[in-house]
Design a protein around this motif. Structure first.
Motif, PDB file in Angstrom:
ATOM      1  N   PRO A 606      -2.624  -2.556  -9.815  1.00 23.98           N
ATOM      2  CA  PRO A 606      -3.034  -2.915  -8.450  1.00 23.98           C
ATOM      3  C   PRO A 606      -3.495  -4.374  -8.390  1.00 23.98           C
ATOM      4  O   PRO A 606      -4.378  -4.786  -9.143  1.00 23.98           O
ATOM      5  CB  PRO A 606      -4.199  -1.954  -8.170  1.00 23.98           C
ATOM      6  CG  PRO A 606      -4.732  -1.585  -9.521  1.00 23.98           C
ATOM      7  CD  PRO A 606      -3.557  -1.613 -10.453  1.00 23.98           C
ATOM      8  N   THR A 608      -4.147  -8.026  -5.777  1.00 19.59           N
ATOM      9  CA  THR A 608      -4.248  -8.634  -4.459  1.00 19.59           C
ATOM     10  C   THR A 608      -2.969  -9.415  -4.187  1.00 19.59           C
ATOM     11  O   THR A 608      -2.140  -9.623  -5.085  1.00 19.59           O
ATOM     12  CB  THR A 608      -5.453  -9.581  -4.381  1.00 19.59           C
ATOM     13  OG1 THR A 608      -5.235 -10.663  -5.313  1.00 19.59           O
ATOM     14  CG2 THR A 608      -6.741  -8.862  -4.748  1.00 19.59           C
ATOM     15  N   THR A 632      -8.385  -0.762   0.379  1.00 22.06           N
ATOM     16  CA  THR A 632      -7.185  -1.099  -0.396  1.00 22.06           C
ATOM     17  C   THR A 632      -6.169  -1.885   0.430  1.00 22.06           C
ATOM     18  O   THR A 632      -5.040  -2.095  -0.019  1.00 22.06           O
ATOM     19  CB  THR A 632      -6.511   0.185  -0.932  1.00 22.06           C
ATOM     20  OG1 THR A 632      -6.138   1.015   0.176  1.00 22.06           O
ATOM     21  CG2 THR A 632      -7.455   0.941  -1.848  1.00 22.06           C
ATOM     22  N   THR A 633      -6.560  -2.318   1.610  1.00 22.99           N
ATOM     23  CA  THR A 633      -5.606  -3.002   2.490  1.00 22.99           C
ATOM     24  C   THR A 633      -5.199  -4.363   1.958  1.00 22.99           C
ATOM     25  O   THR A 633      -4.165  -4.905   2.345  1.00 22.99           O
ATOM     26  CB  THR A 633      -6.204  -3.175   3.899  1.00 22.99           C
ATOM     27  OG1 THR A 633      -7.450  -3.891   3.784  1.00 22.99           O
ATOM     28  CG2 THR A 633      -6.474  -1.820   4.538  1.00 22.99           C
ATOM     29  N   LEU A 635      -4.269  -5.038  -1.026  1.00 18.04           N
ATOM     30  CA  LEU A 635      -3.358  -4.956  -2.167  1.00 18.04           C
ATOM     31  C   LEU A 635      -1.949  -5.350  -1.758  1.00 18.04           C
ATOM     32  O   LEU A 635      -1.488  -5.053  -0.646  1.00 18.04           O
ATOM     33  CB  LEU A 635      -3.346  -3.537  -2.737  1.00 18.04           C
ATOM     34  CG  LEU A 635      -4.664  -3.012  -3.319  1.00 18.04           C
ATOM     35  CD1 LEU A 635      -4.470  -1.594  -3.837  1.00 18.04           C
ATOM     36  CD2 LEU A 635      -5.158  -3.913  -4.429  1.00 18.04           C
ATOM     37  N   ASP A 637       0.700  -4.048  -3.097  1.00 15.74           N
ATOM     38  CA  ASP A 637       1.485  -2.815  -3.080  1.00 15.74           C
ATOM     39  C   ASP A 637       0.545  -1.628  -3.281  1.00 15.74           C
ATOM     40  O   ASP A 637       0.328  -1.171  -4.409  1.00 15.74           O
ATOM     41  CB  ASP A 637       2.547  -2.842  -4.180  1.00 15.74           C
ATOM     42  CG  ASP A 637       3.437  -1.599  -4.165  1.00 15.74           C
ATOM     43  OD1 ASP A 637       3.294  -0.782  -3.230  1.00 15.74           O
ATOM     44  OD2 ASP A 637       4.249  -1.437  -5.097  1.00 15.74           O
ATOM     45  N   PRO A 638      -0.019  -1.084  -2.204  1.00 12.88           N
ATOM     46  CA  PRO A 638      -0.965   0.027  -2.316  1.00 12.88           C
ATOM     47  C   PRO A 638      -0.361   1.271  -2.970  1.00 12.88           C
ATOM     48  O   PRO A 638      -1.091   2.099  -3.523  1.00 12.88           O
ATOM     49  CB  PRO A 638      -1.345   0.310  -0.857  1.00 12.88           C
ATOM     50  CG  PRO A 638      -1.079  -0.976  -0.135  1.00 12.88           C
ATOM     51  CD  PRO A 638       0.129  -1.564  -0.818  1.00 12.88           C
ATOM     52  N   ILE A 641      -1.286   2.688  -6.597  1.00  9.99           N
ATOM     53  CA  ILE A 641      -2.457   3.510  -6.916  1.00  9.99           C
ATOM     54  C   ILE A 641      -2.068   4.960  -7.140  1.00  9.99           C
ATOM     55  O   ILE A 641      -2.532   5.611  -8.083  1.00  9.99           O
ATOM     56  CB  ILE A 641      -3.504   3.402  -5.794  1.00  9.99           C
ATOM     57  CG1 ILE A 641      -3.958   1.955  -5.631  1.00  9.99           C
ATOM     58  CG2 ILE A 641      -4.711   4.298  -6.095  1.00  9.99           C
ATOM     59  CD1 ILE A 641      -4.866   1.730  -4.444  1.00  9.99           C
TER      60      ILE A 641
END
Length: 650
Positions: A606, A608, A632-633, A635, A637-638, A641
């Motif tokens: 994960p 940024t 998690t916004t 990231l 590519d969420p 996770i």
């Protein structure tokens, strides 16, 4: 088991009658003086605890902008003289160390006179070999009495010792030798721990071969000398002791109070361990004073600090603090569970230990094995228990107090760091009721404050922030060897005229401090600090690895274990044998104390949008606490996770 308040109050009253500090009012008055009038306070302590060849010109000088601090500048003394010579006139036959080998059949008793004789012989040899004041000497030895002898031999002639734990690998040893430019190594052919044999000389040979600065290697043999390969650099410790040409006495070299005494490497948030430097006068005073007052030492106690002498706990409370106070200590080479879990109780009972100082990791290990192991052992000699290295949980505290201490021994939960040289937060056994999980009060000269994220002091109780110290104290490290800019950046950039500990803490309504844990990228494994970058670097050396992120995760014994998320290069198969290879790579690079507990394959990590790995999320995945991952916004590519959580649970 229920908490026994009445029993605790009874033994608190017993301590108060004879303690060095007998009441909360007395403590507060002394602490207030140490903060408001440090010049007079510390001058009085320096004369009471140490023998000076020349008195100082200035008690304390400070330049916060450049992080330059001096204590007792202009004064001269010698650490070895203060630890050994001055005690010989009244107690030459007093036991300095009881040694217990890894093998229960190996034991040794070393008096102050015998330790003094060994130290002089070794110091004479180092001098003959050209080691001079200011030269660095690497000490790579197991927990045997010759280890503190080597430290004191260096101190006697003014050489700067750097003790490197025998659990470190050849590569870790080599990097530390290069960093400090050591001209000599003192080592042993072998080390024994938990029934296993460690090839120390073999590692020292490899490190010496890569270190052009090394001119002399002194070897203490645990087995016949003929079993080792020898080079022109090497000298047998045993031959030195028996050689009449090596003088039996060498005068202690007078050292300036601010002259370096030792370098000790500690991990930080960068991949390179920091070479922290401690000096003579301030460190010796702080080690002596914290030993005497924190443990309420009178001089007749049998003291057992289980800390490895390759770490600051072993320096301050295994060597310098006890010897400065003329105490008798126990040195144990082995581990709690070898040959079985009765070993610690056997040592406590056999040597009639009064004061036991160990880590929560060891306490938990003893507790986990069950109380029946105590059956048949007379532990009535115990009068005080203490904890070091990591926050101690209330449950662990209570087992320590109720079971091992039998409801009658105060539990002293100490907080400090390699950088501080000695205790900065600690209860005192004769002052006030102790609180499980709290390290209570600042030591003398320590002026703590808890800062929030904006750098403002936290006034309300039970709010978490970063522990900082507002005033210098004598035991503090003076610099990072050959890198003072890093020293400033690490400890003094975050807030003006304040030492930044990187440890989270909070205060309760009664003013007791509680340490929460690290706020930087450092893992505390069984009381030993490792920078995540240092472990990641070792894993990245493997040709199959594309990317790595290391975090701590909950461990039932060590509190934090090492959890590695590893992304492999395209086409590399994910196999258990590869995980084993990677774990072994860390052992080679750093040593057994940095053993990786879990390796999880990660197709992606994960990050940024700017490419920074979000370790907060990885820590939650590693601990299995993934219900609330926070925001998690940000990231890139969420979806990464969900894959990590699935792999963790599979």
């Amino acid at each position: 088991m229920a908490y026994s308040g009445e029993s605790y109050e009874a033994h608190l009253d017993r301590f108060r009658k004879s303690a060095h500090i007998r009441s909360l009012d007395q403590y507060r008055a002394l602490h207030r003086e140490s903060i408001s009038n440090p010049q007079e306070f510390w001058a009085r302590q320096a004369l009471a605890y140490l023998v000076w060849e020349k008195k100082w010109d200035h008690v304390h000088l400070a330049d916060y902008e450049d992080a330059r601090f001096e204590w007792f500048s202009g004064g001269r003394l010698n650490a070895c003289y203060n630890c050994l010579d001055r005690h010989l006139s009244y107690a030459p036959e007093k036991v300095a160390y009881y040694w217990e080998g890894d093998d229960p059949g190996l034991k040794k008793v070393v008096t102050y006179k015998e330790l003094y004789q060994t130290v002089n012989k070794l110091a004479s040899l180092l001098s003959v070999k050209g080691v001079r004041k200011g030269d660095r000497v690497a000490i790579y030895m197991p927990m045997i009495p010759e280890l503190p002898a080597a430290m004191l031999a260096c101190a006697r002639i003014g050489a700067i010792h750097t003790v490197i734990s025998s659990e470190f690998s050849a590569k870790a040893l080599s990097s530390r030798i290069k960093d400090c430019g050591a001209s000599a190594i003192i080592t042993s052919d072998l080390g024994f721990r938990g029934g296993k044999v460690f090839p120390l000389k073999e590692n020292a040979d490899a490190a010496s071969a890569e270190s052009p600065s090394v001119e002399t290697v002194v070897v203490f043999n645990r087995r016949p000398k003929s079993s080792c390969r020898w080079s022109h650099k090497e000298v047998s410790w045993h031959d030195v002791v028996a050689d009449p040409a090596i003088p039996d006495y060498i005068p202690p070299v007078p050292m300036g109070s601010e002259d370096p005494l030792f370098i000790l490497f500690t991990s930080g948030s960068t991949g390179k361990p920091k070479a922290l430097l401690h000096t003579h006068g301030g460190y010796l005073l702080y080690a002596a004073m914290t030993t005497r007052l924190t443990f309420d030492i009178k001089g007749k106690e049998i003291f057992w600090c289980t800390g490895d002498m390759g770490w600051i706990t072993g320096h301050s409370y295994g060597v310098y603090g006890p010897l400065l106070n003329g105490m008798t200590s126990v040195i144990f080479e082995g581990v709690p569970g070898y040959p079985d879990h009765r070993r610690f109780y056997d040592i406590l009972s056999s040597y009639r230990v009064d004061t036991f100082y160990t880590t929560p990791t060891i306490i938990r290990e003893l507790a986990r094995e069950g109380d029946s192991h105590l059956d048949g052992y007379d532990l009535s000699s115990l009068r005080l228990l203490a904890s070091v290295g990591e926050p101690i949980s209330p449950e662990t505290w209570k087992w320590y107090y109720h079971v091992l201490g039998n409801d009658r021994c105060p539990v002293i939960d100490t907080y400090w760091q390699t950088e501080t040289g000695g205790h900065v937060l600690t209860p005192f056994p004769g002052v006030a009721p102790l609180k499980p999980g709290f390290c209570s009060f600042p030591f003398f000269g320590i002026d703590p404050v808890i800062l929030d994220d904006t750098g403002e002091p936290i006034e309300s109780p039970d709010q978490e922030g970063v522990l900082c110290l507002k005033k210098p104290w004598p035991g503090m490290a003076r610099t990072i060897y050959r890198n003072h800019d890093l020293f400033i950046d690490t400890y003094f950039r975050q807030a003006p005229e304040i030492y930044f500990s990187s440890d989270a803490a909070k205060l309760d309504e009664e003013g007791h401090f509680r340490i929460i844990g690290r706020v930087d990228e450092v893992i505390n494994v069984a009381g030993y600090r490792f920078g995540t970058a240092e472990i990641e670097s070792a894993l990245m050396e493997h040709q199959s690895v594309a990317e790595v992120a290391v975090v701590g995760h909950p461990h039932p014994v060590k509190v934090q274990g090492i959890y590695a998320f590893v992304t492999l290069k395209p086409g590399i198969r994910k196999t258990e044998s590869l995980k084993k290879e990677l774990a072994e790579a860390v052992l080679r690079e750093i040593g057994i104390i940095a053993s990786v507990d879990v390796i999880q394959w990660a197709d992606a990590l994960p990050k940024t949008r700017s490419g920074k790995i979000v370790r907060r999320i990885l820590s939650k995945v590693a601990s299995g606490e993934t219900k609330d991952l926070g925001d998690t916004t940000g990231l890139s590519d969420p979806a990464v996770i969900a894959q990590l959580i699935q792999n963790h649970n599979s």
